[in-house]
Design an enzyme around this catalytic site. Structure first.
Site, PDB file in Angstrom:
ATOM      1  N   SER A 173     -10.507   3.713   7.636  1.00  0.00           N
ATOM      2  CA  SER A 173     -10.959   5.760   8.322  1.00  0.00           C
ATOM      3  C   SER A 173     -12.665   5.410   8.234  1.00  0.00           C
ATOM      4  CB  SER A 173      -9.974   6.648   7.361  1.00  0.00           C
ATOM      5  OG  SER A 173     -10.354   7.040   6.796  1.00  0.00           O
ATOM      6  N   GLY A 205      -5.043  10.944  11.377  1.00  0.00           N
ATOM      7  CA  GLY A 205      -6.855  10.149  12.103  1.00  0.00           C
ATOM      8  C   GLY A 205      -7.034  10.835  13.044  1.00  0.00           C
ATOM      9  N   GLY A 232      -9.346   9.325   1.014  1.00  0.00           N
ATOM     10  CA  GLY A 232     -10.099   8.952   1.949  1.00  0.00           C
ATOM     11  C   GLY A 232     -11.686   9.832   2.525  1.00  0.00           C
ATOM     12  N   HIS A 289       0.519  -1.524  -0.045  1.00  0.00           N
ATOM     13  CA  HIS A 289       0.259  -0.264   0.001  1.00  0.00           C
ATOM     14  C   HIS A 289       0.742   1.576  -0.105  1.00  0.00           C
ATOM     15  CE1 HIS A 289      -2.533  -2.607   1.917  1.00  0.00           C
ATOM     16  NE2 HIS A 289      -3.747  -2.914   1.052  1.00  0.00           N
TER      17      HIS A 289
END
Length: 576
Positions: free
Chosen positions: A443, A556, A402, A217
């Site tokens: 998330s 986050g 996202g 990733h």
């Protein structure tokens, strides 16, 4: 890879549509993924696999007779949503139960696990398997914490063959778990990967050097070494895997292994064949018998330069499944499996969602939430590059993308629900589900759970007040920690959510106005997010790169604090 696209945000969906058009003999497109285009018998176990896009041929390329029955596709490097996994599981089910297979990443674990719960609620027997083959991501003693890389192919091939042979769900699960326990992978990268539309790669490798132990990733490796000749690289890869041989497995004396030399996106096949010449020789010199080796691209990372080696130590059962016939876009083996085209069911669009009509005060609250969501979407859209940069310090760099996708979908859903007459609770619930479905990944699931939990403290008939919002914040914290497993100090969103919820409740209990209480809570979240720079991650993809994360705040936690401040922009000056 990133040169050819139209709208970067639609890259994954457009690529999947093109793939389905080319390989219609194997797959049929369904929302958020593919199912087999050939018929499967009633009573067969369904192998449903999936994960984020950007890894072709994983996962849609594995669908076909002898391998997987369906694949669920998230956005680039993002887990598919719980809803998508559940819906495709229902489509693939033939009465024999379902095995859900995916790489061991936090977002996939969460979304596939929640989908399994929903499918079981539908009366379907479901088992869950997270592939965990990457030896660089955790120690041998923590095998269950390792991430899944190219070992996906070996594990899914063996599970798919067992299901195709008509074995029971218990047997398919047993063989899949055995394959996972006996599979090891290790990789290197010569250059980073670039998200569609991005101007720079998620990470770079200095000229003349290679990153060791990378993820798929865009996570950087755990070490760097000078680029070495193919023979030396083969020794590095093979020797590391042989040192990790499963307990009780000999590394020589006729031990039989399946081997996969996997290109990560931009490494040419000729280079892989040169490397295989040295890899194969070194395996044979170690006394191993290599059974049906595979060389090519099987689990990629967009345009990453690099490769990985996977070994699966075989016994008689596993070898029979590894060699069994299959027919997919990426792997075709053995005799042709005769299969008729699958009948296409009459699939109608779901009826438009409806909500209970709210009272005047509840409807006013719903309009307020819709306005807040619209403003939040604007804020997070503008913050996408910065959040991505923070996330890329020790992650895959997709957090900003996202959050922008999820908040935009939430804003649209909240607007539609409010326009239909829904109240505060229903509007926030609609926003929660849309956020989770569109954002994908960890998330997306976490924000969906949090907002859903929060909505249950609101009413469709009564006005929004400080006490309801404070109770909702605590409910959101409880939901996120229960399902995500994080706690303060783990360097996650919870490090900002926990002080936010507690500060909000404390201020409200002391009689502060909503705006005053929210301001105190937003300040607490902002300061807590800054302090995450002093922490090292204990959960998620960033955990193997803990020291690399030190000195940088958690993306986050930063985005949650940003959202808290955005809501403050839309709160009235007093509770009236």
């Amino acid at each position: 890879m990133t040169h050819l696209h139209d709208d970067p945000s639609a890259f994954a969906a457009t690529a999947l549509a093109g793939y389905c058009d080319v390989f219609a003999q194997f797959v049929r497109a369904v929302p958020d993924g593919v199912v087999r285009s050939t018929a499967t018998p009633d009573g067969k176990v369904a192998l449903v696999i999936g994960g984020g896009s950007g890894h072709y041929p994983a996962f849609a390329g594995y669908v076909g007779p002898g391998l997987a029955d369906a694949a669920v596709a998230g956005d680039v490097f993002a887990s598919p949503s719980t809803r998508a996994i559940r819906d495709i599981g229902v489509r693939a089910h033939r009465g024999g139960g379902i095995l859900l297979g995916f790489g061991n990443y936090a977002g996939d674990v969460l979304n596939f696990g929640l989908a399994a719960e929903r499918l079981r609620g539908d009366g379907i027997d479901v088992r869950v398997l997270a592939v965990s083959d990457d030896v660089a991501s955790a120690s041998a003693a923590e095998h269950e914490r390792r991430r899944g890389v190219a070992g996906d192919l070996a594990v899914f091939k063996i599970a798919g063959a067992a299901a195709e042979a008509g074995k029971s769900l218990d047997e398919v699960e047993r063989l899949a778990r055995l394959a996972n326990a006996r599979t090891r992978s290790f990789g290197v990268a010569f250059g980073g990967c670039t998200l569609p539309g991005a101007k720079a790669p998620l990470f770079s490798v200095p000229d003349g050097r290679m990153a060791i132990g990378l993820g798929i990733h865009g996570e950087p490796g755990i070490d760097e070494l000078p680029i070495m000749p193919a023979a030396d690289l083969a020794a590095l890869l093979v020797d590391r895997l042989l040192s990790e041989a499963p307990h009780g497995s000999a590394t020589g004396g006729g031990s039989r292994v399946a081997a996969i030399l996997n290109g990560l996106g931009s490494t040419k096949y000729e280079e892989l064949f040169v490397l295989w010449a040295a890899v194969g020789a070194r395996l044979r010199d170690a006394g191993l018998v290599v059974v049906a080796p595979e060389v090519g691209e099987f689990v990629t990372s967009l345009d990453m330069e690099g490769c990985s080696l996977t070994l699966t130590w075989l016994d008689d059962e596993l070898e029979a499944c590894w060699l069994a016939p299959c027919a997919t876009a990426v792997l075709r083996r053995g005799a042709t499996i005769e299969a008729e085209p699958a009948p296409v069911a009459n699939e109608t669009l779901a009826a438009a969602e409806s909500w209970p009509q709210a009272g005047p005060e509840g409807h006013a609250g719903g309009r307020c939430i819709a306005g807040v969501m619209a403003h939040l979407a604007d804020i997070l859209r503008d913050a996408e590059p910065e959040l991505g940069r923070i996330d890329a310090q020790a992650g895959d760099g997709d957090h900003g993308q996202g959050m922008a996708r999820g908040s935009a979908a939430a804003a649209a859903a909240a607007k539609a629900a409010s326009a239909a007459g829904a109240g505060a609770s229903s509007v926030l619930a609609a926003a929660a589900d849309a956020w989770a479905d569109r954002a994908g990944g960890t998330s997306g699931a976490i924000w969906g759970v949090g907002l859903r939990s929060w909505s249950q403290s609101l009413s469709d008939d009564a006005a929004i007040d400080a006490k309801r919002l404070a109770a909702g914040a605590l409910a959101a914290l409880a939901g996120v920690t229960r399902l995500g497993g994080a706690k303060p100090g783990d360097k996650t969103l919870v490090d900002a959510l926990d002080p936010f919820a507690r500060a909000l409740e404390a201020a409200v209990s002391k009689g502060a106005s909503l705006r005053e209480a929210w301001m105190a809570a937003a300040e607490a979240a902002t300061e807590a997010a800054k302090r995450t720079a002093d922490l090292v991650p204990r959960l998620g993809r960033a955990r193997p790169l803990a020291e690399r994360s030190k000195g940088h705040p958690d993306a986050g936690a930063v985005s949650l604090a940003m959202a808290a401040r955005a809501v403050l922009d839309r709160l009235p000056e007093d509770d009236g």
